[in-house]
Design a protein around this motif. Structure first.
Motif, PDB file in Angstrom:
ATOM      1  N   ILE A   1       0.840  -1.202   0.000  1.00 12.49           N
ATOM      2  CA  ILE A   1       0.000   0.000   0.000  1.00 12.49           C
ATOM      3  C   ILE A   1       0.873   1.250   0.000  1.00 12.49           C
ATOM      4  O   ILE A   1       0.574   2.236  -0.695  1.00 12.49           O
ATOM      5  N   ARG A   2       1.972   1.204   0.762  1.00 10.34           N
ATOM      6  CA  ARG A   2       2.830   2.382   0.894  1.00 10.34           C
ATOM      7  C   ARG A   2       3.408   2.824  -0.459  1.00 10.34           C
ATOM      8  O   ARG A   2       3.482   4.018  -0.765  1.00 10.34           O
ATOM      9  N   THR A   3       3.796   1.839  -1.270  1.00 10.52           N
ATOM     10  CA  THR A   3       4.446   2.189  -2.544  1.00 10.52           C
ATOM     11  C   THR A   3       3.516   2.959  -3.479  1.00 10.52           C
ATOM     12  O   THR A   3       3.872   4.058  -3.949  1.00 10.52           O
ATOM     13  N   PRO A   4       2.299   2.435  -3.803  1.00 11.12           N
ATOM     14  CA  PRO A   4       1.421   3.220  -4.703  1.00 11.12           C
ATOM     15  C   PRO A   4       0.958   4.529  -4.082  1.00 11.12           C
ATOM     16  O   PRO A   4       0.830   5.539  -4.786  1.00 11.12           O
ATOM     17  N   VAL A   5       0.730   4.541  -2.746  1.00  6.92           N
ATOM     18  CA  VAL A   5       0.289   5.790  -2.104  1.00  6.92           C
ATOM     19  C   VAL A   5       1.378   6.855  -2.217  1.00  6.92           C
ATOM     20  O   VAL A   5       1.106   8.035  -2.497  1.00  6.92           O
ATOM     21  N   ALA A   6       2.643   6.413  -2.001  1.00  8.83           N
ATOM     22  CA  ALA A   6       3.753   7.360  -2.086  1.00  8.83           C
ATOM     23  C   ALA A   6       3.890   7.929  -3.497  1.00  8.83           C
ATOM     24  O   ALA A   6       4.113   9.139  -3.687  1.00  8.83           O
ATOM     25  N   LEU A   7       3.748   7.040  -4.503  1.00 10.00           N
ATOM     26  CA  LEU A   7       3.857   7.505  -5.881  1.00 10.00           C
ATOM     27  C   LEU A   7       2.726   8.465  -6.237  1.00 10.00           C
ATOM     28  O   LEU A   7       2.939   9.508  -6.880  1.00 10.00           O
ATOM     29  N   ILE A   8       1.498   8.074  -5.825  1.00  7.29           N
ATOM     30  CA  ILE A   8       0.341   8.930  -6.123  1.00  7.29           C
ATOM     31  C   ILE A   8       0.525  10.307  -5.495  1.00  7.29           C
ATOM     32  O   ILE A   8       0.296  11.352  -6.122  1.00  7.29           O
ATOM     33  N   ARG A   9       0.964  10.306  -4.235  1.00  3.57           N
ATOM     34  CA  ARG A   9       1.145  11.590  -3.535  1.00  3.57           C
ATOM     35  C   ARG A   9       2.232  12.435  -4.197  1.00  3.57           C
ATOM     36  O   ARG A   9       2.059  13.645  -4.412  1.00  3.57           O
ATOM     37  N   MET A  10       3.360  11.795  -4.508  1.00  6.84           N
ATOM     38  CA  MET A  10       4.487  12.538  -5.098  1.00  6.84           C
ATOM     39  C   MET A  10       4.105  13.146  -6.442  1.00  6.84           C
ATOM     40  O   MET A  10       4.320  14.336  -6.695  1.00  6.84           O
ATOM     41  N   TYR A  11       3.483  12.320  -7.314  1.00  8.23           N
ATOM     42  CA  TYR A  11       3.117  12.816  -8.640  1.00  8.23           C
ATOM     43  C   TYR A  11       2.014  13.874  -8.553  1.00  8.23           C
ATOM     44  O   TYR A  11       2.015  14.857  -9.302  1.00  8.23           O
ATOM     45  N   ALA A  12       1.059  13.656  -7.630  1.00  9.37           N
ATOM     46  CA  ALA A  12      -0.039  14.628  -7.485  1.00  9.37           C
ATOM     47  C   ALA A  12       0.479  15.962  -6.984  1.00  9.37           C
ATOM     48  O   ALA A  12       0.063  17.040  -7.468  1.00  9.37           O
ATOM     49  N   GLU A  13       1.407  15.946  -5.997  1.00  8.81           N
ATOM     50  CA  GLU A  13       1.967  17.202  -5.482  1.00  8.81           C
ATOM     51  C   GLU A  13       2.775  17.920  -6.558  1.00  8.81           C
ATOM     52  O   GLU A  13       2.727  19.155  -6.661  1.00  8.81           O
ATOM     53  N   THR A  14       3.514  17.129  -7.350  1.00  5.70           N
ATOM     54  CA  THR A  14       4.309  17.741  -8.422  1.00  5.70           C
ATOM     55  C   THR A  14       3.405  18.436  -9.425  1.00  5.70           C
ATOM     56  O   THR A  14       3.675  19.579  -9.871  1.00  5.70           O
ATOM     57  N   LEU A  15       2.304  17.767  -9.804  1.00  4.31           N
ATOM     58  CA  LEU A  15       1.359  18.368 -10.755  1.00  4.31           C
ATOM     59  C   LEU A  15       0.668  19.577 -10.151  1.00  4.31           C
ATOM     60  O   LEU A  15       0.434  20.584 -10.832  1.00  4.31           O
ATOM     61  N   GLU A  16       0.326  19.487  -8.855  1.00 10.26           N
ATOM     62  CA  GLU A  16      -0.376  20.591  -8.201  1.00 10.26           C
ATOM     63  C   GLU A  16       0.496  21.854  -8.154  1.00 10.26           C
ATOM     64  O   GLU A  16       0.010  22.971  -8.313  1.00 10.26           O
ATOM     65  N   MET A  17       1.794  21.667  -7.943  1.00  9.54           N
ATOM     66  CA  MET A  17       2.693  22.817  -7.864  1.00  9.54           C
ATOM     67  C   MET A  17       2.982  23.438  -9.227  1.00  9.54           C
ATOM     68  O   MET A  17       3.589  24.507  -9.328  1.00  9.54           O
TER      69      MET A  17
ATOM     70  N   TYR B   1      -0.134  11.473 -15.074  1.00  6.16           N
ATOM     71  CA  TYR B   1      -1.536  11.113 -14.862  1.00  6.16           C
ATOM     72  C   TYR B   1      -1.733   9.602 -15.018  1.00  6.16           C
ATOM     73  O   TYR B   1      -2.443   8.956 -14.238  1.00  6.16           O
ATOM     74  N   LYS B   2      -1.099   9.034 -16.036  1.00  7.99           N
ATOM     75  CA  LYS B   2      -1.231   7.592 -16.260  1.00  7.99           C
ATOM     76  C   LYS B   2      -0.632   6.799 -15.105  1.00  7.99           C
ATOM     77  O   LYS B   2      -1.150   5.751 -14.704  1.00  7.99           O
ATOM     78  N   THR B   3       0.487   7.306 -14.574  1.00  9.53           N
ATOM     79  CA  THR B   3       1.115   6.626 -13.437  1.00  9.53           C
ATOM     80  C   THR B   3       0.193   6.664 -12.218  1.00  9.53           C
ATOM     81  O   THR B   3       0.023   5.656 -11.520  1.00  9.53           O
ATOM     82  N   ILE B   4      -0.402   7.824 -11.977  1.00 13.77           N
ATOM     83  CA  ILE B   4      -1.343   7.939 -10.846  1.00 13.77           C
ATOM     84  C   ILE B   4      -2.505   6.985 -11.041  1.00 13.77           C
ATOM     85  O   ILE B   4      -2.917   6.280 -10.105  1.00 13.77           O
ATOM     86  N   LEU B   5      -3.058   6.941 -12.274  1.00 10.67           N
ATOM     87  CA  LEU B   5      -4.185   6.051 -12.543  1.00 10.67           C
ATOM     88  C   LEU B   5      -3.784   4.583 -12.358  1.00 10.67           C
ATOM     89  O   LEU B   5      -4.512   3.795 -11.757  1.00 10.67           O
ATOM     90  N   ALA B   6      -2.596   4.222 -12.859  1.00 11.98           N
ATOM     91  CA  ALA B   6      -2.139   2.842 -12.755  1.00 11.98           C
ATOM     92  C   ALA B   6      -1.951   2.440 -11.296  1.00 11.98           C
ATOM     93  O   ALA B   6      -2.330   1.328 -10.874  1.00 11.98           O
ATOM     94  N   GLU B   7      -1.358   3.334 -10.509  1.00  5.16           N
ATOM     95  CA  GLU B   7      -1.158   3.017  -9.093  1.00  5.16           C
ATOM     96  C   GLU B   7      -2.495   2.961  -8.345  1.00  5.16           C
ATOM     97  O   GLU B   7      -2.655   2.197  -7.392  1.00  5.16           O
ATOM     98  N   THR B   8      -3.452   3.784  -8.804  1.00  6.56           N
ATOM     99  CA  THR B   8      -4.787   3.731  -8.192  1.00  6.56           C
ATOM    100  C   THR B   8      -5.450   2.387  -8.468  1.00  6.56           C
ATOM    101  O   THR B   8      -6.065   1.785  -7.578  1.00  6.56           O
ATOM    102  N   VAL B   9      -5.309   1.923  -9.721  1.00  6.83           N
ATOM    103  CA  VAL B   9      -5.853   0.605 -10.079  1.00  6.83           C
ATOM    104  C   VAL B   9      -5.210  -0.482  -9.226  1.00  6.83           C
ATOM    105  O   VAL B   9      -5.862  -1.376  -8.707  1.00  6.83           O
ATOM    106  N   ARG B  10      -3.881  -0.395  -9.102  1.00  3.92           N
ATOM    107  CA  ARG B  10      -3.145  -1.383  -8.300  1.00  3.92           C
ATOM    108  C   ARG B  10      -3.594  -1.357  -6.845  1.00  3.92           C
ATOM    109  O   ARG B  10      -3.796  -2.393  -6.218  1.00  3.92           O
TER     110      ARG B  10
END
Length: 535
Positions: free
Chosen positions: A318-334, A347-356
């Motif tokens: 759980i930690r791995t996809p959550v960390a990736l989602i958070r990192m990519y989302a914060e980068t996009l938000e900034m 976006y695709k990485t976030i979606l893929a990790e969400t699916v996982r």
């Protein structure tokens, strides 16, 4: 958990089980006399129950006859004196071999009587029956008044009178029949002449034998007589009977009962011997049970360890996809990513990790529902091609991101089958997820969907580490993971394949495995067509 706490725990279990069993053994020897009294008490209650059941059975039969007589009496009686009940009344003696005569008494002089032809040579004359009945009613007015009260309360309690002569041994049953339209006080009397021997033979003995299976003997004795009126044995019974109660239906008759071919003392001795043998067996079972308990405690501790590892592995997954989602989302938000192509990749990485992540959570939730037996499946006709293509499209970026090449062999014109699309999706994802996890250098997965006879077969083949044949059945058990260092280096919950096996069981299908170490694995989901879809 170290060996010392385990040993201490085992000692506690031994003491917790051994002390009560030892106490029970001593108690059984000390309480032998009380056990004998208990046996006597149980035995007496058993005899009372048998006699009560015989009486109740006889009473129910007479109650049915009363109902038939009542039905006859309730026939249109506006022109009472002109009606002829006797043909209707005679049906009851004709149908029941124990009834010598049946009658309705509308007044001391007006009777409707049906005599049985079987008892033609022994039956009393018509006038004799009328006189006897009038005499009985006159002498038992108080008892009959109580019987009328019972009938009003819905309970039939016939007056039972012994009538013995040189020609017959009868019981005269008299019961009130109530209706406000009857002349006089709204009550008439119905009556039956019962042949005692026939009644005992037909009803008492048959029901007694059905209850006791030959384990008890009985005899019927008239009050005030030394000889037995009737007995169930071939020869006259010897020795005292252990229980005696009046027969409800037959006047002045007592039903006596005892055990066949044995005595209570013999039973007690045998019981004591059986108790001793039982105690020995209990101690043997205790030892076996103790070994079993210790073994299961050991297994439970191992299971606790596995569950602990599960929590750790799941937390890591759980930690791995959550960390990736958070990192990519914060980068996009900034707004640090300007390039649209790179944004889409994020976006695709976030979606893929969400699916996982969703897949992992669904596995845990479904496992919990299955364990608590609350998992529900929604079956409907579905196209397996559409389900498989949806899964492959959903996981396309995961495959691409991890460098996997997917070979698709999907047959055309496959029949629709009766499945839960979400469950099939989950099972397919679990197989694909395992194929990706345990593939090494050769990142190639073949997915096949085809019809084989009366089955639809969905197969996932990888070129990974493979599974030893000795592990093929075990891997479908919950929490089980193959004892291989390569496997343990790969994080996993140990639930995926057990969920797949459960899903296939619900679908009346099965999951098969072909695999050898170093040669990859092929998992196949086999769905029946005709059984599920009605094709």
């Amino acid at each position: 958990m170290t060996k010392r706490p385990i040993n201490k725990f085992i000692i506690i279990i031994i003491l917790a089980l051994f002390v009560p069993i030892l106490t029970y053994t001593i108690y059984q020897f000390v309480q032998l006399d009380e056990n004998e009294q208990l046996i006597q008490s149980i035995y007496d209650r058993q005899l009372e129950t048998i006699i009560f059941s015989v009486n109740q059975w006889s009473y129910d039969i007479v109650t049915n006859w009363y109902s038939e007589m009542t039905s006859v009496a309730m026939t249109d009686f506006e022109n009472l004196m002109e009606l002829h009940y006797e043909p209707m009344i005679k049906k009851l003696p004709e149908q029941q071999e124990v009834i010598a005569a049946a009658f309705l008494r509308f007044s001391p002089e007006f009777y409707q009587i049906g005599f049985s032809d079987r008892y033609q040579t022994t039956n009393p004359k018509r006038r004799e029956l009328i006189n006897k009945t009038n005499q009985v009613i006159a002498e038992n007015s108080e008892s009959l008044a109580n019987a009328i009260k019972f009938v009003k309360d819905g309970y039939v309690r016939p007056l039972s009178i012994d009538w013995t002569s040189k020609q017959f041994e009868y019981t005269l049953l008299i019961f009130p029949i109530l209706n406000d339209e009857f002349p006089g006080n709204g009550a008439i009397y119905g009556g039956l002449l019962i042949d005692n021997i026939a009644f005992i033979n037909r009803f008492v003995e048959r029901h007694f034998n059905a209850l006791t299976n030959g384990e008890f003997d009985f005899a019927v004795q008239k009050k005030g007589h030394n000889d037995f009126f009737y007995y169930s044995t071939e020869e006259k019974p010897i020795g005292p009977f252990e229980q005696s109660e009046p027969l409800w239906i037959l006047a002045d008759m007592e039903l006596k009962i005892k055990m066949s071919g044995t005595t209570l003392n013999r039973i007690v001795r045998e019981r004591s011997r059986y108790n001793l043998i039982s105690l020995i067996l209990v101690n043997v079972v205790f030892i076996v049970g103790l070994v079993y308990v210790i073994r299961n405690v050991w297994k439970e501790m191992e299971l606790a360890k596995i569950k602990s590892n599960l929590v750790a592995n799941v937390s890591h997954e759980i930690r791995t996809p959550v960390a990736l989602i958070r990192m990519y989302a914060e980068t996009l938000e900034m707004g640090r990513i300007v390039d649209e192509g790179k944004k889409n990749k994020y976006y695709k990485t976030i979606l893929a990790e969400t699916v996982r992540l969703t897949h992992l959570i669904n596995n845990m939730l479904d496992f919990s529902k299955i364990e608590s037996k609350k998992k529900e499946y929604r079956m409907s006709m579905n196209d397996m091609r559409a389900i498989l293509k949806h899964v492959l499209d959903m996981y396309h970026y995961n495959f691409e991101q991890q460098g996997f090449h997917i070979e698709q062999h999907i047959a055309d014109d496959l029949p629709h089958i009766y499945v839960d699309s979400e469950a099939v999706t989950q099972a397919t994802i679990n197989l694909l997820d395992n194929a990706m996890k345990y593939s090494q250098e050769e990142k190639r997965i073949a997915v096949t969907l085809a019809q084989q006879g009366q089955h639809i077969v969905l197969s996932v083949k990888d070129h990974g580490i493979g599974i030893p044949e000795s592990e093929h059945k075990k891997i479908f058990e919950k929490f089980y993971r193959v004892g291989d260092s390569l496997v343990h280096d790969t994080k996993g919950s140990g639930l995926g394949l057990s969920l797949v096996a459960h899903i296939m069981k619900v679908h009346n299908g099965k999951v098969t495995l072909k695999s050898k170490p170093g040669q990859g694995s092929t998992f196949s989901l086999i769905f029946p067509i005709s059984h599920l879809s009605g094709v």
